[in-house]
Design a protein around this motif. Structure first.
Motif, PDB file in Angstrom:
ATOM      1  N   MET A 112       0.852  -1.183   0.000  1.00 41.91           N
ATOM      2  CA  MET A 112       0.000   0.000   0.000  1.00 41.91           C
ATOM      3  C   MET A 112       0.895   1.243   0.000  1.00 41.91           C
ATOM      4  O   MET A 112       1.967   1.243   0.588  1.00 41.91           O
ATOM      5  CB  MET A 112      -0.859  -0.019   1.267  1.00 41.91           C
ATOM      6  N   PHE A 113       0.448   2.296  -0.683  1.00 39.15           N
ATOM      7  CA  PHE A 113       1.170   3.564  -0.555  1.00 39.15           C
ATOM      8  C   PHE A 113       0.168   4.683  -0.348  1.00 39.15           C
ATOM      9  O   PHE A 113      -1.002   4.565  -0.686  1.00 39.15           O
ATOM     10  CB  PHE A 113       2.120   3.816  -1.728  1.00 39.15           C
ATOM     11  N   TRP A 114       0.652   5.770   0.271  1.00 33.19           N
ATOM     12  CA  TRP A 114      -0.240   6.857   0.660  1.00 33.19           C
ATOM     13  C   TRP A 114       0.545   8.152   0.760  1.00 33.19           C
ATOM     14  O   TRP A 114       1.766   8.157   0.743  1.00 33.19           O
ATOM     15  CB  TRP A 114      -0.917   6.552   1.998  1.00 33.19           C
ATOM     16  N   GLY A 115      -0.201   9.235   0.890  1.00 32.50           N
ATOM     17  CA  GLY A 115       0.419  10.536   1.079  1.00 32.50           C
ATOM     18  C   GLY A 115      -0.632  11.584   1.399  1.00 32.50           C
ATOM     19  O   GLY A 115      -1.818  11.366   1.190  1.00 32.50           O
ATOM     20  N   GLY A 116      -0.156  12.721   1.914  1.00 32.07           N
ATOM     21  CA  GLY A 116      -1.021  13.850   2.210  1.00 32.07           C
ATOM     22  C   GLY A 116      -0.818  14.944   1.184  1.00 32.07           C
ATOM     23  O   GLY A 116       0.315  15.185   0.735  1.00 32.07           O
ATOM     24  N   PHE A 117      -1.916  15.625   0.822  1.00 31.23           N
ATOM     25  CA  PHE A 117      -1.863  16.570  -0.276  1.00 31.23           C
ATOM     26  C   PHE A 117      -2.603  17.871   0.046  1.00 31.23           C
ATOM     27  O   PHE A 117      -3.708  17.845   0.570  1.00 31.23           O
ATOM     28  CB  PHE A 117      -2.499  15.950  -1.531  1.00 31.23           C
ATOM     29  N   LYS A 118      -1.973  18.989  -0.309  1.00 25.39           N
ATOM     30  CA  LYS A 118      -2.602  20.295  -0.225  1.00 25.39           C
ATOM     31  C   LYS A 118      -3.295  20.540  -1.559  1.00 25.39           C
ATOM     32  O   LYS A 118      -2.683  20.363  -2.620  1.00 25.39           O
ATOM     33  CB  LYS A 118      -1.550  21.376   0.015  1.00 25.39           C
ATOM     34  N   PRO A 119      -4.556  20.943  -1.542  1.00 25.35           N
ATOM     35  CA  PRO A 119      -5.248  21.197  -2.804  1.00 25.35           C
ATOM     36  C   PRO A 119      -4.552  22.279  -3.633  1.00 25.35           C
ATOM     37  O   PRO A 119      -4.092  23.286  -3.105  1.00 25.35           O
ATOM     38  CB  PRO A 119      -6.630  21.680  -2.367  1.00 25.35           C
ATOM     39  N   LEU A 120      -4.480  22.022  -4.909  1.00 26.84           N
ATOM     40  CA  LEU A 120      -3.923  22.966  -5.859  1.00 26.84           C
ATOM     41  C   LEU A 120      -5.047  23.671  -6.610  1.00 26.84           C
ATOM     42  O   LEU A 120      -4.942  24.831  -6.963  1.00 26.84           O
ATOM     43  CB  LEU A 120      -3.020  22.219  -6.844  1.00 26.84           C
ATOM     44  N   LEU A 121      -6.136  22.936  -6.835  1.00 24.28           N
ATOM     45  CA  LEU A 121      -7.316  23.452  -7.509  1.00 24.28           C
ATOM     46  C   LEU A 121      -8.516  22.717  -6.950  1.00 24.28           C
ATOM     47  O   LEU A 121      -8.467  21.502  -6.771  1.00 24.28           O
ATOM     48  CB  LEU A 121      -7.197  23.194  -9.016  1.00 24.28           C
ATOM     49  N   ASP A 122      -9.578  23.425  -6.639  1.00 25.60           N
ATOM     50  CA  ASP A 122     -10.790  22.815  -6.110  1.00 25.60           C
ATOM     51  C   ASP A 122     -11.976  23.565  -6.702  1.00 25.60           C
ATOM     52  O   ASP A 122     -12.320  24.648  -6.262  1.00 25.60           O
ATOM     53  CB  ASP A 122     -10.798  22.909  -4.573  1.00 25.60           C
ATOM     54  N   GLU A 123     -12.567  22.981  -7.711  1.00 22.54           N
ATOM     55  CA  GLU A 123     -13.670  23.629  -8.436  1.00 22.54           C
ATOM     56  C   GLU A 123     -14.964  22.886  -8.218  1.00 22.54           C
ATOM     57  O   GLU A 123     -15.015  21.711  -8.226  1.00 22.54           O
ATOM     58  CB  GLU A 123     -13.370  23.696  -9.929  1.00 22.54           C
TER      59      GLU A 123
END
Length: 126
Positions: A115-126
């Motif tokens: 399994m792989f995972w990560g945390g992400f800050k939104p770059l675009l949210d429409e």
């Protein structure tokens, strides 16, 4: 510097990909539904668990190769949305101590080592 709130990109997302034996689909769904309770208890606003339906083989890489899925496995793509990174960080800390999130090593419906995972800050949210 981008003003994230003004740009409409607030929030935070965790994403993960995991190989699951096709015969364990229901066991995975049951395990995931229990985890959703914990995620929401600790601040998640949305949890999506998606069973692979149209997952083509790539020429260089693809979802199946990313987790070394075998012919009898499918790929699950999932994400958890949080209101912000601080809520996510605090939520994960609490979840790791929550008995509901402790794995039953004898009855895991997937191989967590792939399994792989990560945390992400939104770059675009429409």
């Amino acid at each position: 510097m981008i003003d994230e709130k003004a740009a409409g990109t607030t929030g935070y997302a965790d994403g993960y990909v995991v190989p699951v034996p096709r015969g364990n689909k229901e066991a995975y769904r049951e395990m995931a539904s229990k985890a959703v309770e914990a995620f929401k208890d600790y601040g998640a606003t949305r949890v999506v668990e998606a069973w692979g339906d149209d997952v083509p083989d790539g020429k260089v890489t693809d979802f199946k190769r990313s987790v070394k899925a075998t012919d009898d496995e499918n790929v699950v793509f999932s994400f958890v949305e949080w209101p912000d990174k601080a809520t996510r960080d605090a939520g994960w800390k609490k979840m790791m101590e929550d008995p509901r999130m402790q794995p039953d090593k004898d009855n895991m419906p997937f191989d967590g080592k792939r399994m792989f995972w990560g945390g992400f800050k939104p770059l675009l949210d429409e």
